[in-house]
Write a protein that holds these residues in place. Sequence first.
Motif, PDB file in Angstrom:
ATOM      1  N   LYS A 146      32.344  40.810  38.333  1.00 44.57           N
ATOM      2  CA  LYS A 146      33.161  41.457  39.359  1.00 44.57           C
ATOM      3  C   LYS A 146      34.630  41.080  39.213  1.00 44.57           C
ATOM      4  N   VAL A 147      34.899  39.787  38.937  1.00 45.97           N
ATOM      5  CA  VAL A 147      36.292  39.366  38.813  1.00 45.97           C
ATOM      6  C   VAL A 147      36.913  39.928  37.535  1.00 45.97           C
ATOM      7  N   VAL A 148      36.112  40.102  36.481  1.00 42.73           N
ATOM      8  CA  VAL A 148      36.616  40.725  35.245  1.00 42.73           C
ATOM      9  C   VAL A 148      36.975  42.188  35.508  1.00 42.73           C
ATOM     10  N   LYS A 149      36.168  42.851  36.314  1.00 48.33           N
ATOM     11  CA  LYS A 149      36.469  44.242  36.688  1.00 48.33           C
ATOM     12  C   LYS A 149      37.798  44.305  37.441  1.00 48.33           C
ATOM     13  N   VAL A 150      37.996  43.354  38.365  1.00 49.96           N
ATOM     14  CA  VAL A 150      39.252  43.289  39.118  1.00 49.96           C
ATOM     15  C   VAL A 150      40.422  43.062  38.168  1.00 49.96           C
ATOM     16  N   GLN A 151      40.220  42.155  37.211  1.00 50.49           N
ATOM     17  CA  GLN A 151      41.279  41.884  36.235  1.00 50.49           C
ATOM     18  C   GLN A 151      41.643  43.155  35.465  1.00 50.49           C
ATOM     19  N   GLN A 152      40.653  43.928  35.083  1.00 48.14           N
ATOM     20  CA  GLN A 152      40.912  45.150  34.326  1.00 48.14           C
ATOM     21  C   GLN A 152      41.709  46.154  35.158  1.00 48.14           C
ATOM     22  N   LEU A 153      41.378  46.264  36.453  1.00 49.56           N
ATOM     23  CA  LEU A 153      42.120  47.170  37.335  1.00 49.56           C
ATOM     24  C   LEU A 153      43.585  46.752  37.444  1.00 49.56           C
ATOM     25  N   LEU A 154      43.812  45.436  37.508  1.00 48.83           N
ATOM     26  CA  LEU A 154      45.190  44.941  37.592  1.00 48.83           C
ATOM     27  C   LEU A 154      45.937  45.197  36.288  1.00 48.83           C
ATOM     28  N   LYS A 155      45.236  45.044  35.171  1.00 50.12           N
ATOM     29  CA  LYS A 155      45.859  45.331  33.869  1.00 50.12           C
ATOM     30  C   LYS A 155      46.267  46.797  33.760  1.00 50.12           C
ATOM     31  N   GLU A 156      45.510  47.659  34.440  1.00 48.72           N
ATOM     32  CA  GLU A 156      45.821  49.086  34.416  1.00 48.72           C
ATOM     33  C   GLU A 156      46.990  49.440  35.330  1.00 48.72           C
ATOM     34  N   MET A 188      46.883  23.098  47.451  1.00 42.71           N
ATOM     35  CA  MET A 188      45.694  23.852  47.054  1.00 42.71           C
ATOM     36  C   MET A 188      44.805  22.952  46.198  1.00 42.71           C
ATOM     37  N   VAL A 189      43.543  23.373  45.980  1.00 43.31           N
ATOM     38  CA  VAL A 189      42.686  22.614  45.075  1.00 43.31           C
ATOM     39  C   VAL A 189      43.331  22.636  43.690  1.00 43.31           C
ATOM     40  N   TYR A 190      43.079  21.596  42.917  1.00 43.46           N
ATOM     41  CA  TYR A 190      43.818  21.386  41.667  1.00 43.46           C
ATOM     42  C   TYR A 190      43.714  22.549  40.680  1.00 43.46           C
ATOM     43  N   PRO A 191      42.529  23.133  40.421  1.00 41.05           N
ATOM     44  CA  PRO A 191      42.487  24.265  39.480  1.00 41.05           C
ATOM     45  C   PRO A 191      43.340  25.445  39.955  1.00 41.05           C
ATOM     46  N   PHE A 192      43.363  25.677  41.266  1.00 44.27           N
ATOM     47  CA  PHE A 192      44.179  26.769  41.799  1.00 44.27           C
ATOM     48  C   PHE A 192      45.660  26.446  41.621  1.00 44.27           C
ATOM     49  N   GLU A 193      46.029  25.202  41.916  1.00 41.19           N
ATOM     50  CA  GLU A 193      47.417  24.773  41.725  1.00 41.19           C
ATOM     51  C   GLU A 193      47.836  24.956  40.271  1.00 41.19           C
ATOM     52  N   ASN A 194      46.969  24.551  39.347  1.00 47.23           N
ATOM     53  CA  ASN A 194      47.290  24.705  37.921  1.00 47.23           C
ATOM     54  C   ASN A 194      47.568  26.161  37.568  1.00 47.23           C
ATOM     55  N   ASN A 198      51.251  27.610  36.456  1.00 44.08           N
ATOM     56  CA  ASN A 198      51.322  27.991  35.040  1.00 44.08           C
ATOM     57  C   ASN A 198      51.420  29.501  34.843  1.00 44.08           C
ATOM     58  N   THR A 199      51.607  30.229  35.934  1.00 44.93           N
ATOM     59  CA  THR A 199      51.760  31.682  35.870  1.00 44.93           C
ATOM     60  C   THR A 199      53.201  32.051  36.205  1.00 44.93           C
ATOM     61  N   SER A 200      53.796  32.917  35.415  1.00 42.93           N
ATOM     62  CA  SER A 200      55.194  33.315  35.626  1.00 42.93           C
ATOM     63  C   SER A 200      55.316  34.217  36.844  1.00 42.93           C
ATOM     64  N   VAL A 201      56.497  34.210  37.454  1.00 40.17           N
ATOM     65  CA  VAL A 201      56.763  35.071  38.604  1.00 40.17           C
ATOM     66  C   VAL A 201      56.595  36.533  38.183  1.00 40.17           C
ATOM     67  N   GLY A 202      55.832  37.272  38.969  1.00 41.14           N
ATOM     68  CA  GLY A 202      55.569  38.681  38.669  1.00 41.14           C
ATOM     69  C   GLY A 202      54.298  38.910  37.893  1.00 41.14           C
ATOM     70  N   ASP A 203      53.723  37.847  37.320  1.00 42.05           N
ATOM     71  CA  ASP A 203      52.493  37.963  36.530  1.00 42.05           C
ATOM     72  C   ASP A 203      51.289  37.538  37.351  1.00 42.05           C
ATOM     73  N   PHE A 204      50.108  37.899  36.849  1.00 40.37           N
ATOM     74  CA  PHE A 204      48.875  37.402  37.456  1.00 40.37           C
ATOM     75  C   PHE A 204      48.082  36.642  36.395  1.00 40.37           C
ATOM     76  N   SER A 205      47.281  35.710  36.836  1.00 39.25           N
ATOM     77  CA  SER A 205      46.548  34.820  35.937  1.00 39.25           C
ATOM     78  C   SER A 205      45.287  35.484  35.410  1.00 39.25           C
ATOM     79  N   ALA A 206      44.691  34.854  34.405  1.00 38.59           N
ATOM     80  CA  ALA A 206      43.336  35.197  33.992  1.00 38.59           C
ATOM     81  C   ALA A 206      42.382  34.687  35.068  1.00 38.59           C
ATOM     82  N   HIS A 215      38.814  33.245  41.008  1.00 40.08           N
ATOM     83  CA  HIS A 215      40.086  33.720  41.551  1.00 40.08           C
ATOM     84  C   HIS A 215      40.892  34.423  40.463  1.00 40.08           C
ATOM     85  N   ILE A 216      41.781  35.294  40.922  1.00 43.62           N
ATOM     86  CA  ILE A 216      42.937  35.735  40.147  1.00 43.62           C
ATOM     87  C   ILE A 216      44.136  35.513  41.050  1.00 43.62           C
ATOM     88  N   VAL A 217      45.155  34.843  40.548  1.00 42.74           N
ATOM     89  CA  VAL A 217      46.326  34.548  41.369  1.00 42.74           C
ATOM     90  C   VAL A 217      47.536  35.275  40.795  1.00 42.74           C
TER      91      VAL A 217
END
Length: 654
Positions: A146-156, A188-194, A198-206, A215-217
């Motif tokens: 489900k999260v991979v599907k969300v990632q694909q929609l964001l990539k589009e 935030m919890v450490y993985p979320f903080e990381n 580590n994500t640039s402004v305007g971008d979303f994470s893997a 999550h996708i942040v």
Amino acid sequence: MRYLFQFLVLVTFIQNGFSQEKKALFTIDSTSYYSDEFIRVYNKNLDLVKDDSQKDLDKYLELFVGYKLKVQKAYKLGLHYNVRYQNELMSYRGQLAKNYINDSKVTNELVEEAYERINKEVKASHILILVDESASPEDTLRAYNKVVKVQQLLKEGKNFEEIADQYSEDPSVKENKGNLGYFSAFRMVYPFENAAFNTSVGDFSAPFRTKFGYHIVKVTDARKNRGEVTVAHIMIVKPSTPDAALQEKTKQTIEEIYQKIKQGENFESLANQFSEDKSTSGKGGVLQRFGSGQLASEKFEEIAFSLNDKNEVSKPFQSQFGWHIVKLIEKHPVQSIQEMRTELESKVRKDERSLLITNSLAAKLRKKYSFTKNGKLFLKIKKSVTDDFYSQTWEMPENKKELSGELVVLNKDKKLYSPSFINYIFSQQKSNIKIKPINALIDHLFEKWMDDQLIKYYDDNLENEFVEFKNIVEEYRDGLLLFDLMEKEIWERAKTDTIGLNAYFKNNSKNYMWNNRYDIDVYSSTDEKVIGKAKSYLEKNKSIDYIKSKLNKNGAINVMVKSGLFEENYDILSEYKNLQQGATSIVKKGNYYFVLKVKEVKPTQEKTIDECRGKVISDYQQYLENNWVDDLKKEFKVNVNQKVFEMVKNQILK
């Protein structure tokens, strides 16, 4: 009360490195108490006691014996068998042990990373697909797909907020569209903080996983950390019912207060008189300093940080809690890493970052402790585990006797038995480990299990490794016992012994008196002429509303009124002598002029027990405690070795 008591016990047990020869100083029945403990505790308390008489060694010995008598009584009553006590002691020991289960190099790296992040605040939104840490492979895969599907929609190029609203399973998404606001390190919890840092402004994470799910942040902004701010506020609480008239009255009150501030009246005095935040009104409205994301009201934070000049005051504004006016006291920029190091180390140990430290510690313990493995038994265990492990259907073997025995001898004195490892293998099926073949997976699990056993062995032996750790745990243990004993013998008794409490109150009723009390309206103004007019209206028996309508005109708040039943030592009442019913004379205090309307005078009288029950219970507790040690001395035989005590005196007074 429990946590306050534990803190006070702990304060007395800070290590000072003092060492002495150990000799029996006194006995209680057949139990000996030694000189080294007495000297250590005396030196630790020396700078903390305010009463110089307690520094007297003879009196301090008396206090120390009294303390040990109470502990002895606790053991006699079997309070140390109480499950709650045992759990609390082990919980505290576990917390204390975290200070010793550490790797300084890894800790320093994590501290430096955290400090670099603390200097920055990121604004981020996220999409959450919920999946439990121990979810089945099927549920985990479903969430991942489900999260991979969300990632694909964001990539589009789909809109992040719209996708969050449609797919995110964060309960707050309907209100915030996934927006989490600004935050810095440790929010935030450490993985979320990381991911966020580590994500640039305007971008979303893997996609990434935390204990909550996948999550996708998306990072929407970044700015320099604003630090912290200290402000004072005046608050009029939001009415508990949606009554339009009450809502309007609340708004009118805050606007009247703001008008008085604009007229030059003192903010702190107005907060003291009118703010309905009782936790701060007595301090002029001053709040504890705070940073971004620390308050429940984002609106309040934004207004507070928008103030730039010291003593600058905001316009009235509304939060979910009511109406506020905020005054800037001071801004606090981010401190240097040297100033923050201790705080950061503490936060790192409490954070998920601590897992990195633990893994590093295990590697060091492999060098510190030796261990030997029973190769033949280990091979049998390996053969008993099948590929069913991967589908989480593997069952522990029935031929347990054949697989039982000493699997590992750790540090030549600790035997580890095979059922522990077999149970560990069984429990790890839920971890969805995919290492293949199965033999390689069992080798991997053995190493992880050994890491856990090494750290546990080290933890179990901290008392042998560190003398100060042993002392703190032992003394905290006695402190907990003493608390439970006090609760049983003194505090609960004082609350439940109705006959004894009433008798104590009757014998000491003169200690519980009302001072003269006055039912009054207090009129205040910075203008003497205005308060003079208020006085003349009061003498004509005009109402509060009438007086305010005459004196508060054209948007100016010239007079304010506070009503209530107050004792004679209350604030402005201390300026008056022999108050009588009716209007008083005018007095000045600070920048304000006051006149009172005294509606009723209640003379000095004894309180009923219900009017002062809390104070009576507290005093009765103290009364019981003062007589308690004498009773314990009759119950137990105390024998002080005066020769050893003289040696102790000489050693301390050198």
